[in-house]
Design a protein around this motif. Structure first.
Motif, PDB file in Angstrom:
ATOM      1  N   PRO A   1      -4.566  -3.764  -6.134  1.00  0.00           N
ATOM      2  CA  PRO A   1      -3.708  -2.776  -6.620  1.00  0.00           C
ATOM      3  C   PRO A   1      -4.552  -2.187  -8.537  1.00  0.00           C
ATOM      4  O   PRO A   1      -3.806  -1.257  -8.719  1.00  0.00           O
ATOM      5  CB  PRO A   1      -2.294  -3.700  -6.904  1.00  0.00           C
ATOM      6  CG  PRO A   1      -2.276  -4.832  -7.137  1.00  0.00           C
ATOM      7  CD  PRO A   1      -4.016  -4.556  -6.674  1.00  0.00           C
TER       8      PRO A   1
ATOM      9  N   HIS B   1      -5.217   5.624  -4.259  1.00  0.00           N
ATOM     10  CA  HIS B   1      -4.898   3.897  -4.873  1.00  0.00           C
ATOM     11  C   HIS B   1      -4.835   2.795  -3.719  1.00  0.00           C
ATOM     12  O   HIS B   1      -5.364   2.969  -2.676  1.00  0.00           O
ATOM     13  CB  HIS B   1      -3.380   4.319  -4.646  1.00  0.00           C
ATOM     14  CG  HIS B   1      -2.658   5.286  -5.131  1.00  0.00           C
ATOM     15  ND1 HIS B   1      -1.960   5.048  -7.184  1.00  0.00           N
ATOM     16  CD2 HIS B   1      -2.032   6.677  -5.822  1.00  0.00           C
ATOM     17  CE1 HIS B   1      -1.352   5.940  -7.176  1.00  0.00           C
ATOM     18  NE2 HIS B   1      -1.421   6.903  -6.466  1.00  0.00           N
ATOM     19  N   ASP B   2      -5.654   2.063  -4.889  1.00  0.00           N
ATOM     20  CA  ASP B   2      -5.719   0.275  -4.258  1.00  0.00           C
ATOM     21  C   ASP B   2      -7.021  -0.017  -3.085  1.00  0.00           C
ATOM     22  O   ASP B   2      -6.503  -0.617  -2.348  1.00  0.00           O
ATOM     23  CB  ASP B   2      -4.367   0.212  -3.235  1.00  0.00           C
ATOM     24  CG  ASP B   2      -2.784   0.355  -3.781  1.00  0.00           C
ATOM     25  OD1 ASP B   2      -2.278  -0.160  -4.603  1.00  0.00           O
ATOM     26  OD2 ASP B   2      -2.000   0.732  -3.192  1.00  0.00           O
TER      27      ASP B   2
ATOM     28  N   HIS C   1      -4.259   4.923   2.346  1.00  0.00           N
ATOM     29  CA  HIS C   1      -3.565   4.763   1.223  1.00  0.00           C
ATOM     30  C   HIS C   1      -2.778   5.514   0.554  1.00  0.00           C
ATOM     31  O   HIS C   1      -3.373   7.028   0.728  1.00  0.00           O
ATOM     32  CB  HIS C   1      -5.306   4.704   0.589  1.00  0.00           C
ATOM     33  CG  HIS C   1      -5.605   3.187   0.706  1.00  0.00           C
ATOM     34  ND1 HIS C   1      -6.607   2.803  -0.290  1.00  0.00           N
ATOM     35  CD2 HIS C   1      -6.591   2.975   1.651  1.00  0.00           C
ATOM     36  CE1 HIS C   1      -7.009   1.602   0.215  1.00  0.00           C
ATOM     37  NE2 HIS C   1      -6.840   1.636   0.993  1.00  0.00           N
TER      38      HIS C   1
ATOM     39  N   TYR D   1       0.453  -0.712  -0.014  1.00  0.00           N
ATOM     40  CA  TYR D   1      -0.150  -0.158  -0.077  1.00  0.00           C
ATOM     41  C   TYR D   1       0.917   1.352   0.195  1.00  0.00           C
ATOM     42  O   TYR D   1       0.998   2.226  -0.630  1.00  0.00           O
ATOM     43  CB  TYR D   1      -1.288  -0.012   1.412  1.00  0.00           C
ATOM     44  CG  TYR D   1      -2.371  -0.913   0.885  1.00  0.00           C
ATOM     45  CD1 TYR D   1      -2.970  -0.586   0.236  1.00  0.00           C
ATOM     46  CD2 TYR D   1      -1.717  -2.421   1.998  1.00  0.00           C
ATOM     47  CE1 TYR D   1      -4.389  -0.842   0.746  1.00  0.00           C
ATOM     48  CE2 TYR D   1      -3.160  -2.491   1.602  1.00  0.00           C
ATOM     49  CZ  TYR D   1      -4.209  -2.363   1.079  1.00  0.00           C
ATOM     50  OH  TYR D   1      -5.246  -3.050   1.132  1.00  0.00           O
TER      51      TYR D   1
END
Length: 424
Positions: A280, A365-366, A318, A235
């Protein structure tokens, strides 16, 4: 630094049709990753990945994974319904639940799904709900103690509510065999988000050794061993990525060391990855709408913890990219917040970021696993849309955003329902 899988220009195009906030998924990345997993375990003829539906419960994503040879790992009635809708019946569905209602066993059995029993008492529950036992069943194992290879999300099996003890699983196999079960599976899930190549090989060796003892002691034929999930993703920028090929090779070595000499070289290996498969390849897209300076410097966005619970729930990190400012200096310290009436509604705390202006697009993200899936309606907030980005640059809205009419629909039998709907 982490790199978004979609450009600012493409996001601006999508936003003209689908307002923020929304979750977006990279079809190309998901497909390529599914192929890597399959290749890493290609040494095992019976290998199958059962995607953990709870990680990203959208039939469009499930369909993509099915096309790449994956089945569905389901844990509830609605997840079973999604699996059935995309044609994942029979051995393409693994049903692993706990504290299971009877109707869920009934549906799983009607789909001819592989049933994975969480507790020895579930044998009686299943029998009462269904009547007869299928030829193939699985049992979930909990060795107890501590399994320290993870980051602490879940790495103490002794404190986990899942699975059977060693004594119970031997007893369960004997009971199931006496009720006509012919083929057995063994399953265990000990940690979550393990960012090491050692976890699966360690778990595999533990389960392989137990499988040899079970087959020898009970005479039950073990046809598959399910390593479940737990493989993590990085992460934070700079964190090491796990190597799925090294993991597959580690499991192969344990297989040849333990199972093959015991005459069990035909055992299939299953996995139930969720986070690793899609995590991801998803992002939460949100827009900066407010800026506040008091004791701290806050950036308010149009998403909130209802769209991504993990940071509020247990402080999960994140990464955030301010689109179009990837090369700008990181000069400002912000708390990035949503609008819930809870102080933990923060996507980032004391995060160094480029200067954020109102209207900037933030890419969180992610979020491709346990992102949208954990959404909720606190403060009357509405769940966001989901978008699938195709390899050719086109995109599909695979879930529309909720509306107030959706939120109010469960009041339809109440006398004030009409007044609510008049306001829409």
């Amino acid at each position: 630094m982490k790199t978004p899988f979609v450009s600012k220009e493409k996001l601006e195009e999508i936003i003209r049709e689908i307002p923020t906030p929304f979750h977006i998924y990279d079809e190309k990345g998901i497909r390529e990753n599914a192929r890597r997993v399959r290749e890493a375990f290609s040494w095992n003829k019976g290998f199958r990945e059962y995607f953990a539906v709870k990680a990203e419960p959208n039939p469009a994503i499930l369909q993509v994974l099915k096309e790449e040879g994956c089945g569905c790992d389901c844990s509830s009635l609605t997840e079973l319904m999604m699996a059935k809708a995309i044609g994942c019946g029979g051995e393409l569905t693994m049903f692993s639940s706990n504290d299971t209602p009877d109707e869920e066993y009934v549906m799983a059995n009607e789909m001819n799904a592989i049933i994975n029993l969480d507790d020895i008492t579930m044998i009686d529950s299943f029998a009462k709900a269904v009547g007869t036992f299928p030829k193939t069943m699985c049992c979930r194992y909990n060795p107890g103690g501590v399994f320290k290879v993870s980051n602490g999300i879940m790495d103490t099996p002794g404190d986990a509510k899942y699975g059977m003890t060693t004594d119970q699983i031997f007893k369960a196999y004997r009971i199931l065999k006496s009720n006509g079960v012919e083929n057995f599976g063994l399953h265990s899930f000990l940690v979550s988000n393990a960012v090491t190549n050692d976890y699966y090989p360690m778990l595999a060796k533990l389960l392989f050794q137990l499988a040899v003892e079970l087959q020898k002691d009970t005479g039950c034929h073990i046809s598959f061993i399910n390593l479940s999930g737990g493989i993590g993703i990085p992460y934070k920028p700079g964190e090491n990525e796990i190597d799925i090929y090294e993991i597959g090779e580690g499991v192969r070595k344990a297989y040849e060391e333990v199972l093959v000499p015991a005459g069990m070289g035909d055992v299939a290996i299953y996995t139930e990855l969720g986070r690793f498969m899609t995590g991801p390849y998803g992002a939460l897209i949100t827009t900066a709408i407010h800026e506040k300076n008091i004791m701290k410097h806050y950036i308010g966005v149009d998403a909130c913890a209802c769209n991504l619970m993990r940071p509020a729930m247990y402080g999960a990190y994140h990464h955030i990219t301010v689109m179009g400012k990837e090369m700008a200096p990181y000069t400002n310290i912000y708390d990035v917040t949503g609008s819930l009436c809870e102080n933990n509604d923060k996507f980032a705390i004391d995060r160094m970021l480029p200067k954020i202006d109102m209207g900037d697009i933030l890419y969180i993200h992610d979020t491709g696993a346990h992102g949208f899936a954990m959404g909720y309606n606190y403060n009357g907030k509405l769940r966001s849309a989901e978008v699938l980005l195709h390899e050719d640059g086109s995109f599909t809205k695979i879930r529309r955003a909720e509306t107030p009419a959706d939120y109010f629909s469960t009041f339809e039998e109440m006398p004030f329902y009409g007044k609510l709907m008049e306001q829409l």
